[in-house]
Write a protein that holds these residues in place. Structure first.
Motif, PDB file in Angstrom:
ATOM      1  N   HIS A 172       8.581  -5.566  -7.767  1.00 56.86           N
ATOM      2  CA  HIS A 172       9.296  -4.309  -7.531  1.00 56.86           C
ATOM      3  C   HIS A 172       8.595  -3.357  -6.568  1.00 56.86           C
ATOM      4  O   HIS A 172       8.852  -2.160  -6.596  1.00 56.86           O
ATOM      5  N   TYR A 173       7.721  -3.859  -5.715  1.00 53.89           N
ATOM      6  CA  TYR A 173       7.138  -3.058  -4.651  1.00 53.89           C
ATOM      7  C   TYR A 173       7.991  -3.250  -3.402  1.00 53.89           C
ATOM      8  O   TYR A 173       8.687  -4.247  -3.266  1.00 53.89           O
ATOM      9  N   SER A 174       7.927  -2.305  -2.477  1.00 56.89           N
ATOM     10  CA  SER A 174       8.633  -2.420  -1.204  1.00 56.89           C
ATOM     11  C   SER A 174       7.619  -2.539  -0.079  1.00 56.89           C
ATOM     12  O   SER A 174       6.602  -1.849  -0.099  1.00 56.89           O
ATOM     13  N   VAL A 175       7.880  -3.409   0.884  1.00 56.46           N
ATOM     14  CA  VAL A 175       6.999  -3.589   2.029  1.00 56.46           C
ATOM     15  C   VAL A 175       7.782  -3.211   3.281  1.00 56.46           C
ATOM     16  O   VAL A 175       8.809  -3.814   3.588  1.00 56.46           O
ATOM     17  N   ILE A 176       7.298  -2.194   3.977  1.00 59.79           N
ATOM     18  CA  ILE A 176       7.910  -1.757   5.224  1.00 59.79           C
ATOM     19  C   ILE A 176       6.800  -1.644   6.252  1.00 59.79           C
ATOM     20  O   ILE A 176       5.897  -0.820   6.108  1.00 59.79           O
ATOM     21  N   GLU A 177       6.848  -2.524   7.252  1.00 64.68           N
ATOM     22  CA  GLU A 177       5.854  -2.607   8.320  1.00 64.68           C
ATOM     23  C   GLU A 177       4.440  -2.721   7.751  1.00 64.68           C
ATOM     24  O   GLU A 177       4.130  -3.698   7.115  1.00 64.68           O
ATOM     25  N   VAL A 202       2.854  -0.516   1.854  1.00 64.03           N
ATOM     26  CA  VAL A 202       3.445  -0.996   0.606  1.00 64.03           C
ATOM     27  C   VAL A 202       3.778   0.236  -0.229  1.00 64.03           C
ATOM     28  O   VAL A 202       2.948   1.129  -0.387  1.00 64.03           O
ATOM     29  N   TYR A 203       5.008   0.276  -0.761  1.00 64.39           N
ATOM     30  CA  TYR A 203       5.465   1.406  -1.558  1.00 64.39           C
ATOM     31  C   TYR A 203       5.678   0.992  -3.006  1.00 64.39           C
ATOM     32  O   TYR A 203       6.127  -0.123  -3.280  1.00 64.39           O
ATOM     33  N   SER A 204       5.378   1.889  -3.929  1.00 62.24           N
ATOM     34  CA  SER A 204       5.599   1.652  -5.352  1.00 62.24           C
ATOM     35  C   SER A 204       7.091   1.707  -5.643  1.00 62.24           C
ATOM     36  O   SER A 204       7.881   2.157  -4.798  1.00 62.24           O
ATOM     37  N   PRO A 205       7.522   1.295  -6.841  1.00 65.91           N
ATOM     38  CA  PRO A 205       8.943   1.406  -7.180  1.00 65.91           C
ATOM     39  C   PRO A 205       9.462   2.849  -7.121  1.00 65.91           C
ATOM     40  O   PRO A 205      10.649   3.081  -6.918  1.00 65.91           O
ATOM     41  N   GLN A 206       8.577   3.827  -7.266  1.00 70.42           N
ATOM     42  CA  GLN A 206       8.972   5.230  -7.191  1.00 70.42           C
ATOM     43  C   GLN A 206       9.003   5.743  -5.757  1.00 70.42           C
ATOM     44  O   GLN A 206       9.378   6.878  -5.514  1.00 70.42           O
TER      45      GLN A 206
END
Length: 86
Positions: free
Chosen positions: A13-18, A21-25
């Motif tokens: 449930h992490y996001s990877v953009i370029e 890395v972003y947490s679910p929040q």
């Protein structure tokens, strides 16, 4: 850098953009700063990203190569796996 681990991180449930890395929040928890230094705020993300992985062709249960679906943004023809220790 983080795109090599994108599938593993997104399953958690992490996001990877370029290069971030972003947490679910939606908070940044790992990234690369302006000087090229990698930083982590989450131990799980750090452990995942320090694993030795290699990019290989994806295969189905019979061992045949899987083709890429051009209608999706993700390339299904390639996947990552851990490198074997020698």
């Amino acid at each position: 850098m983080f795109t090599d681990y994108k599938k593993v991180l997104e399953k958690s449930h992490y996001s990877v953009i370029e290069n971030t890395v972003y947490s679910p929040q939606g908070q940044p928890i790992a990234g690369v700063d302006a000087y090229g230094q990698v930083w982590y705020k989450d131990l799980f993300v750090e452990e995942v990203c320090k694993q030795e992985v290699e990019v290989v062709r994806a295969r189905d249960s019979k061992g045949h190569y899987i083709a890429d679906d051009p209608n999706t943004p993700e390339n299904e023809a390639w996947t990552t796996k851990k490198k074997k220790k020698k």
